[in-house]
Scaffold this active site. Structure first.
Site, PDB file in Angstrom:
ATOM      1  N   ASN A  10      25.753  58.062  72.137  1.00  0.00           N
ATOM      2  CA  ASN A  10      25.905  57.299  73.380  1.00  0.00           C
ATOM      3  C   ASN A  10      26.916  58.028  74.266  1.00  0.00           C
ATOM      4  OD1 ASN A  10      26.363  55.421  75.386  1.00  0.00           O
ATOM      5  ND2 ASN A  10      27.507  53.994  74.093  1.00  0.00           N
ATOM      6  N   TRP A  11      26.402  58.681  75.302  1.00  0.00           N
ATOM      7  CA  TRP A  11      27.278  59.470  76.181  1.00  0.00           C
ATOM      8  C   TRP A  11      28.104  58.585  77.122  1.00  0.00           C
ATOM      9  CZ3 TRP A  11      24.024  64.284  78.210  1.00  0.00           C
ATOM     10  CH2 TRP A  11      23.767  65.138  77.129  1.00  0.00           C
ATOM     11  N   LYS A  12      27.815  57.295  77.156  1.00  0.00           N
ATOM     12  CA  LYS A  12      28.495  56.372  78.087  1.00  0.00           C
ATOM     13  C   LYS A  12      28.408  56.938  79.511  1.00  0.00           C
ATOM     14  CE  LYS A  12      31.411  55.020  74.272  1.00  0.00           C
ATOM     15  NZ  LYS A  12      32.424  54.111  73.817  1.00  0.00           N
ATOM     16  N   HIS A 106      25.599  46.479  74.295  1.00  0.00           N
ATOM     17  CA  HIS A 106      26.768  47.269  73.869  1.00  0.00           C
ATOM     18  C   HIS A 106      28.040  46.498  74.223  1.00  0.00           C
ATOM     19  CE1 HIS A 106      29.770  50.459  73.763  1.00  0.00           C
ATOM     20  NE2 HIS A 106      28.943  51.097  72.962  1.00  0.00           N
ATOM     21  N   GLU A 108      30.739  47.307  75.516  1.00  0.00           N
ATOM     22  CA  GLU A 108      31.309  47.547  76.852  1.00  0.00           C
ATOM     23  C   GLU A 108      30.540  46.774  77.923  1.00  0.00           C
ATOM     24  OE1 GLU A 108      31.302  51.844  76.626  1.00  0.00           O
ATOM     25  OE2 GLU A 108      32.833  51.713  75.068  1.00  0.00           O
ATOM     26  N   GLU A 176      28.676  47.343  65.412  1.00  0.00           N
ATOM     27  CA  GLU A 176      29.799  48.078  65.983  1.00  0.00           C
ATOM     28  C   GLU A 176      30.995  47.137  66.138  1.00  0.00           C
ATOM     29  OE1 GLU A 176      28.480  51.687  68.358  1.00  0.00           O
ATOM     30  OE2 GLU A 176      28.131  50.003  69.668  1.00  0.00           O
ATOM     31  N   GLY A 182      35.873  53.595  70.148  1.00  0.00           N
ATOM     32  CA  GLY A 182      36.727  54.409  71.014  1.00  0.00           C
ATOM     33  C   GLY A 182      38.205  54.314  70.678  1.00  0.00           C
ATOM     34  N   SER A 221      33.947  54.889  66.147  1.00  0.00           N
ATOM     35  CA  SER A 221      34.771  56.057  65.791  1.00  0.00           C
ATOM     36  C   SER A 221      34.188  56.863  64.632  1.00  0.00           C
ATOM     37  CB  SER A 221      36.216  55.620  65.484  1.00  0.00           C
ATOM     38  OG  SER A 221      36.796  55.030  66.634  1.00  0.00           O
ATOM     39  N   GLY A 242      29.812  57.443  69.895  1.00  0.00           N
ATOM     40  CA  GLY A 242      30.247  57.539  71.283  1.00  0.00           C
ATOM     41  C   GLY A 242      30.976  58.846  71.525  1.00  0.00           C
ATOM     42  N   GLY A 243      32.303  58.813  71.436  1.00  0.00           N
ATOM     43  CA  GLY A 243      33.138  59.976  71.772  1.00  0.00           C
ATOM     44  C   GLY A 243      32.680  61.271  71.126  1.00  0.00           C
TER      45      GLY A 243
HETATM   46  C1  PEP Z   1      29.894  53.547  71.030  1.00  0.00           C
HETATM   47  O1  PEP Z   1      30.058  53.843  72.211  1.00  0.00           O
HETATM   48  O2  PEP Z   1      28.931  52.847  70.699  1.00  0.00           O
HETATM   49  C2  PEP Z   1      30.874  54.017  70.050  1.00  0.00           C
HETATM   50  C3  PEP Z   1      30.708  53.675  68.794  1.00  0.00           C
HETATM   51  O3  PEP Z   1      31.905  54.792  70.510  1.00  0.00           O
HETATM   52  P1  PEP Z   1      32.936  55.651  69.605  1.00  0.00           P
HETATM   53  O4  PEP Z   1      32.124  56.453  68.627  1.00  0.00           O
HETATM   54  O5  PEP Z   1      33.675  56.498  70.585  1.00  0.00           O
HETATM   55  O6  PEP Z   1      33.820  54.677  68.898  1.00  0.00           O
END
Ligand code: PEP
Length: 262
Positions: A10-12, A106, A108, A176, A182, A221, A242-243
């Site tokens: 997920n590039w956000k 999600h 966010e 999640e 994040g 993470s 994500g990151g």
């Molecule tokens: C996400 O955006 O769904 C996520 C899990 O981010 P991260 O891996 O950065 O925690």
């Protein structure tokens, strides 16, 4: 029942255009070389969720890539049909422009943009009806975990989020925990295992035998150094990253862990 292992990035709202092109090329090439190494029989699937403008780029550059290696999804879909809905992008258009998957709910979207479980249900339905595979994201906040409400929260999110979805559609779930997204803080293997086991039970009660075909991903993470432990947990069918999906080496490191545990 063998479920696919899904490694999803997920590039956000990242990255900028030029680094994004390189990132996609590196991930695409790295995925092709890894998945073709076993003769194309790998149960591992790679899906990227870039920001929406990238969909057009993927279509116009489609001839340069093996689209069977990296599947593309959108981070959000509107549940509105075509019409006078300025600013919306619905599932039907996303599908026509090359998307195959859609994230829904999600954390966010829920915490920053106020999306609710009933809205998630409508978006899941809209995505599936338009031919996309929705990934419904669910997870508790830190406060909810500390109050002992984790199972109750994720059960409600799952049951409401899937309540409008007919049996025949393909979909996935992503557990999640919000406090792990994040933050660099990862759930322990025991925490992940017990929530995934609980989700599978809730899914079986809600959806019957077809529940066993639904992949349940973990997100929060995930990095190359914890991926093997997380992906090796019984009941974890992949990772939503994500990151670490913004660096090809770390995303491909997670893919390696997915292949090793498949
Ligand atoms: C996400 O955006 O769904 C996520 C899990 O981010 P991260 O891996 O950065 O925690």
């Amino acid at each position: 029942m063998t479920r696919p292992i899904i490694i999803a990035g997920n590039w956000k709202h990242n990255p900028q255009r030029i680094p994004g092109e390189s990132l996609f090329r590196e991930i695409s090439e790295g995925t092709i070389s890894r998945l073709s190494a076993d003769g194309g029989d790998s149960p591992v699937r790679v899906v990227l969720f870039p920001p929406l403008p990238w969909l057009g780029w993927f279509v116009s550059n489609a001839s340069q890539f093996d689209r069977s290696a990296v599947e593309i999804g959108v981070q959000e879909v509107s549940d509105r049909p075509l019409g006078a809905f300025t600013g919306e992008v619905g599932a039907q258009l996303a599908q026509q422009f090359g998307a195959e998957w859609a994230l829904v709910g999600h954390s966010e979207r829920r915490s920053i943009f106020g999306e609710t479980d009933p809205q998630a249900a409508s978006r899941v339905k809209a995505a599936a009806t338009a031919g996309l595979r929705p990934i419904l994201c669910i997870g508790e906040t830190l406060e909810q975990r500390e109050a002992g409400e984790t199972f109750e929260v994720v059960s409600r999110q799952l049951e409401t989020g899937l309540s409008k979805l007919d049996e025949e559609f393909e979909y996935a779930l992503a557990y999640e925990p919000v406090w792990a997204i994040g933050t660099g803080r990862t759930a322990t293997t025991q925490q992940v295992e017990e929530v995934h086991r609980h989700l599978r039970e809730v899914l079986r009660r809600a959806r019957g035998a077809s529940a066993d075909e639904v992949p349940i991903l973990y997100g929060g993470s995930v990095k190359p150094d914890n991926a093997q432990a997380l992906l090796g947990i019984d009941g974890v069918d992949g990772a939503l990253v994500g990151g670490a999906s913004l660096l090809s080496a770390s995303f491909l490191g997670i893919l390696d862990a997915g292949i090793a545990t498949a």
